[in-house]
Design an enzyme around this catalytic site. Sequence first.
Site, short mmCIF file in Angstrom:
data_model
loop_
_atom_site.label_atom_id
_atom_site.label_comp_id
_atom_site.label_asym_id
_atom_site.label_seq_id
_atom_site.Cartn_x
_atom_site.Cartn_y
_atom_site.Cartn_z
N THR A 116 0.86 -1.17 0.00
CA THR A 116 0.00 0.00 0.00
C THR A 116 0.90 1.23 0.00
OG1 THR A 116 -1.77 -1.14 1.13
CG2 THR A 116 -1.59 1.22 1.55
N ARG A 146 -14.82 -6.64 -0.28
CA ARG A 146 -14.08 -6.26 0.94
C ARG A 146 -13.49 -4.85 0.82
NH1 ARG A 146 -8.49 -4.81 2.33
NH2 ARG A 146 -8.07 -5.63 4.40
N GLY A 165 -10.90 -2.23 2.94
CA GLY A 165 -9.93 -2.20 4.04
C GLY A 165 -9.94 -0.86 4.77
N THR A 173 -0.69 1.32 7.10
CA THR A 173 -0.62 0.17 6.18
C THR A 173 -0.58 -1.11 7.01
OG1 THR A 173 0.84 -1.00 4.64
CG2 THR A 173 1.88 0.62 6.03
N GLY A 174 -1.09 -2.19 6.42
CA GLY A 174 -1.07 -3.47 7.14
C GLY A 174 -2.42 -4.15 7.03
N1 ASP Z 1 -4.10 -1.82 4.64
C1 ASP Z 1 -4.35 -2.40 3.35
C2 ASP Z 1 -5.67 -3.12 3.37
O1 ASP Z 1 -5.95 -3.82 4.32
C3 ASP Z 1 -3.30 -3.37 2.90
C4 ASP Z 1 -1.87 -2.93 3.10
O2 ASP Z 1 -1.59 -1.95 3.76
O3 ASP Z 1 -0.96 -3.63 2.58
O4 ASP Z 1 -6.39 -3.04 2.41
#
Ligand code: ASP
Length: 308
Positions: A178, A206, A208, A228-229
């Site tokens: 991300t 979905r 996020g 991010t995560g």
């Molecule tokens: N936070 C993002 C999500 O859950 C994914 C990511 O940060 O890699 O969509």
Amino acid sequence: MPTPAIAVHGGAGRWERDPETLGRVQQVLREAVETGLRVLNSGSALDAVVEAVKVMEDSGVLNAGVGSTVDLSGSVSMDAGVMYSRTGRAGAVAYVKYPRNPVVLARYVMELTDHVLLVGDAADLLASRLGLERHPGPLERVRRMYGEAVQRIARGEVPQRFYSRSISLWLSKFPTGTVGAVAVDREGELAAATSTGGVFLKMPGRVGDSPIVGAGFYANRCAAASATGIGEFIILYHLSLRAVEAVCNALDVAEAAERVMADFTSRFGRDTAGFIVIDRLGRAYGAYNTQAMPWAYGAGGRIELRGL
Ligand code: ASP
């Protein structure tokens, strides 16, 4: 007068260590910071974070815009959000498939509509009516990865806990992240922006954390953050809001950010998230509980690459 500054990130997770991949990622982060700094010479923090995120969305190297991952049906769907301290407003889009640059559409939602979050087909229709450039569809390497995952399922290799194993597989194979940017401009205004293709093999539909105010991004008059995560955890915790609030009252930005990260980790475990945060004085920090989170900082003539 505050010194303009910007920080960008390319996503928290497991990152391959081969020099070519890392070199490409670092190059993109550097370009994003350079673009942001150029914009900050005369423009606002909002302009800077949007332009910096656009560079990362266009790169195809990170999991946002052109480089977005795919869901269980093999389709790209993206989330993005932006927030600006001058107006106290935010704009976001979720589950969009049309725009090449979801961060630009998020900005339009903030500036042209009375809403904060638009989703799905209606948001895509707005993108096309506004004349935004169209997303080219999943990259060849993403399609290949998806095809391999589907074959593994067909062979019965990953019948149980498929979702989590596939994500691990994806993350270990090549870097996807991300993207996000936070900036402060000459007037001391702050902005944050986040953009993502989401997580590999997510369920269609979905959404996020990235388009959720306070979760994937947040900015007020004293700080701005981009997270991010694992989106579900970040939403439950309101990670960006908490990071901003912690830094607002802190003497030491790094210490405050690490305290928030430690609390998050104690609740959701390691390998779950990261964020960048910047305050009014241009002090920035990247905190993460994953193996890596490439991020970069720029102020004045100086650019620093960190987190790998
Ligand atoms: N936070 C993002 C999500 O859950 C994914 C990511 O940060 O890699 O969509």
